[in-house]
Design a protein around this motif. Structure first.
Motif, PDB file in Angstrom:
ATOM      1  N   ALA A 242       1.010  -1.107   0.036  1.00  0.00           N
ATOM      2  CA  ALA A 242       0.128   0.024  -0.006  1.00  0.00           C
ATOM      3  C   ALA A 242       0.831   1.310   0.026  1.00  0.00           C
ATOM      4  CB  ALA A 242      -0.939  -0.016   1.179  1.00  0.00           C
ATOM      5  N   GLY A 243       0.546   2.146  -0.925  1.00  0.00           N
ATOM      6  CA  GLY A 243       1.348   3.360  -1.035  1.00  0.00           C
ATOM      7  C   GLY A 243       2.654   3.429  -1.484  1.00  0.00           C
ATOM      8  N   LEU A 244       3.049   2.169  -1.888  1.00  0.00           N
ATOM      9  CA  LEU A 244       4.494   2.361  -2.388  1.00  0.00           C
ATOM     10  C   LEU A 244       4.519   3.200  -3.624  1.00  0.00           C
ATOM     11  CD1 LEU A 244       7.365   0.750  -2.103  1.00  0.00           C
ATOM     12  CD2 LEU A 244       6.426  -0.651  -3.524  1.00  0.00           C
TER      13      LEU A 244
ATOM     14  N   LYS B 107       0.894  11.054  -0.111  1.00  0.00           N
ATOM     15  CA  LYS B 107       1.585   9.891  -0.203  1.00  0.00           C
ATOM     16  C   LYS B 107       1.623   8.962   1.307  1.00  0.00           C
ATOM     17  CE  LYS B 107       5.414  11.005  -3.388  1.00  0.00           C
ATOM     18  NZ  LYS B 107       6.821  11.765  -3.431  1.00  0.00           N
ATOM     19  N   ALA B 108       1.630   9.809   2.261  1.00  0.00           N
ATOM     20  CA  ALA B 108       1.274   9.480   3.773  1.00  0.00           C
ATOM     21  C   ALA B 108       0.039   8.736   3.790  1.00  0.00           C
ATOM     22  CB  ALA B 108       1.688  10.361   4.885  1.00  0.00           C
ATOM     23  N   LYS B 109      -0.767   9.350   3.346  1.00  0.00           N
ATOM     24  CA  LYS B 109      -2.302   8.913   3.438  1.00  0.00           C
ATOM     25  C   LYS B 109      -2.225   7.550   2.659  1.00  0.00           C
ATOM     26  CE  LYS B 109      -6.920  10.306   2.619  1.00  0.00           C
ATOM     27  NZ  LYS B 109      -8.118  11.466   1.880  1.00  0.00           N
ATOM     28  N   ALA B 110      -1.814   7.563   1.517  1.00  0.00           N
ATOM     29  CA  ALA B 110      -1.787   6.332   0.585  1.00  0.00           C
ATOM     30  C   ALA B 110      -1.124   4.902   1.440  1.00  0.00           C
ATOM     31  CB  ALA B 110      -1.195   6.275  -0.548  1.00  0.00           C
TER      32      ALA B 110
END
Length: 405
Positions: A165-167, A176-179
């Motif tokens: 997730a979010g990579l 980005k932090a939320k993803a």
């Protein structure tokens, strides 16, 4: 006298040598898979195709890392599974009836094989529609096309769900932090999405289809993901950066349920269990297995004396020092598909090491399609971050469908 300690070798993907060895093994797997696929035509004997595949694997493996003290070999023997078979199948020369089994035109066979360098194994499985002898390549239609196209998209979807997730998130640091804070997809969510793809093509996901994390000398690591698990079966594991996985997907034109087949088990693998074997034939068989295959799967066909190996494995399996892979197939005899890719997860996303050949959707005409918006959105996502040196190549590459790289 000062004692010098041998520095500990880093076998993770942080060591560039590790990825090089994986890629070398993958190159061999791809080359042999292509040659074996070409052998799969109407009337050919499965046992002879498997023998030829293993011979080609040995020849290609011998060409790399010459003169270096590095263990190398076959990480999975050549197996050719007929239409309704779920598991890898590799008959023995000494089993007269099975040695005569030939390929039938129009059936979907699954070809699986692999190579390993220094314990870093890559295994690949692809499907192939058996052509009529001396016939030109035909466009596949009907239910076989439904199965193959559905499996292609199911595989592409599953690979995207393997990306942490979010990579690959883009945008501001906050975005980005939320993803990255999103929870990774659960196995039941993965199963649900794959079942939706299967349903769109009037297929079923094969129960207990398992993806494993690979380690050095280990193709069944401590993490696994099980799709559509049966009762009492569960997998555990979330893919993470720095890991290598064998990602598997299988679909059926029938029930998706599996039964053991009335065939001898010919595929085995050494376990970490130790047991005092009493019979000399058992000890001799185990000794040969350890020397030739380590902890990778092997066929009794690959041992020096097939007939004595059939006797020798009995006590080894009973004592738990060898695990047997029992042949299994679709309960109602319907055609099933299987794809298996060895992938590496790095900080840049997912790299296909050994993977089935890209499908040419012009050759498979299904009148069905995916309409689920969530699935279509996931299929549009990239597997990896685009790196500068590939830009010129990607311009030339023609993308045909959602989900293609």
């Amino acid at each position: 006298m000062v004692e010098t300690q041998t520095p500990e070798v880093d076998y993770t993907l942080n060591n560039p040598d590790t990825l090089t060895k994986y890629k070398t093994a993958a190159g061999i797997s791809h080359k042999v898979l292509e040659a074996v696929t070409a052998l799969c035509v109407e009337g050919e004997k499965i046992v002879e195709i498997c023998q030829k595949g293993d011979q080609l694997l040995d020849e290609e493996i011998a060409k790399v890392y010459k003169g270096k003290k590095i263990a190398k070999g076959i990480s999975h023997p050549t197996t050719v599974s007929p239409s309704s078979y779920v598991t890898p199948y590799t008959p023995l020369v000494s089993d007269a009836a099975e040695a005569e089994i030939t390929l039938k035109a129009g059936e979907i066979v699954k070809i699986q094989l692999g190579a390993q360098i220094d314990g870093f194994g890559t295994i690949v499985c692809d499907m192939h529609v058996v052509a009529k002898k001396d016939a030109a390549k035909e466009v596949i239609t009907g239910r076989e096309a439904d199965l193959i196209v559905a499996t292609h998209y199911a595989n592409e979807l599953l690979l995207r769900l393997m990306v942490p997730a979010g990579l690959l998130a883009q945008g501001t640091d906050e975005e980005k932090a939320k993803a990255a804070a999103k929870k990774p997809p659960t196995q039941s969510y993965m199963s649900d999405l794959l079942e939706k793809i299967a349903k769109a093509y009037d297929c079923k996901v094969v129960e207990n289809t398992t993806s494993w994390m690979f380690d050095r000398n280990e193709i069944e690591g401590n993490k696994k993901i099980i799709l559509v698990p049966g009762e009492g079966v569960r997998g555990e594991g979330v893919p993470d950066v720095g890991e290598v996985w064998g990602v598997e997907v299988g679909l059926s034109l029938g029930s998706g349920k599996v039964k053991n087949l009335d065939h001898r088990t010919t595929l085995h693998r050494r376990t970490t269990t130790t047991y005092g074997l009493k019979r000399p034939s058992s000890r001799q068989t185990l000794s040969e297995v350890v020397k030739k295959f380590g902890t990778f799967p092997f066929s009794l066909r690959q041992l020096d004396d097939e007939k004595s190996a059939k006797v020798g494995v009995v006590e080894c399996v009973r004592g738990g020092v060898l695990r047997q892979y029992e042949p299994a197939g679709e309960t109602d005899g319907s055609p099933v598909s299987r794809l298996l890719s060895t992938v590496a997860i790095t900080k840049n996303g997912l790299t296909k090491l050994a993977a089935p050949a890209p499908i040419d959707l012009e050759l498979y005409k299904s009148d069905k399609k995916i309409e689920d918006e969530e699935i279509l959105k996931i299929l549009e996502q990239p597997l990896a971050r685009s790196t500068g040196n590939k830009k010129s190549k990607s311009k030339k590459k023609k993308t045909t469908t959602a989900g293609e790289e």
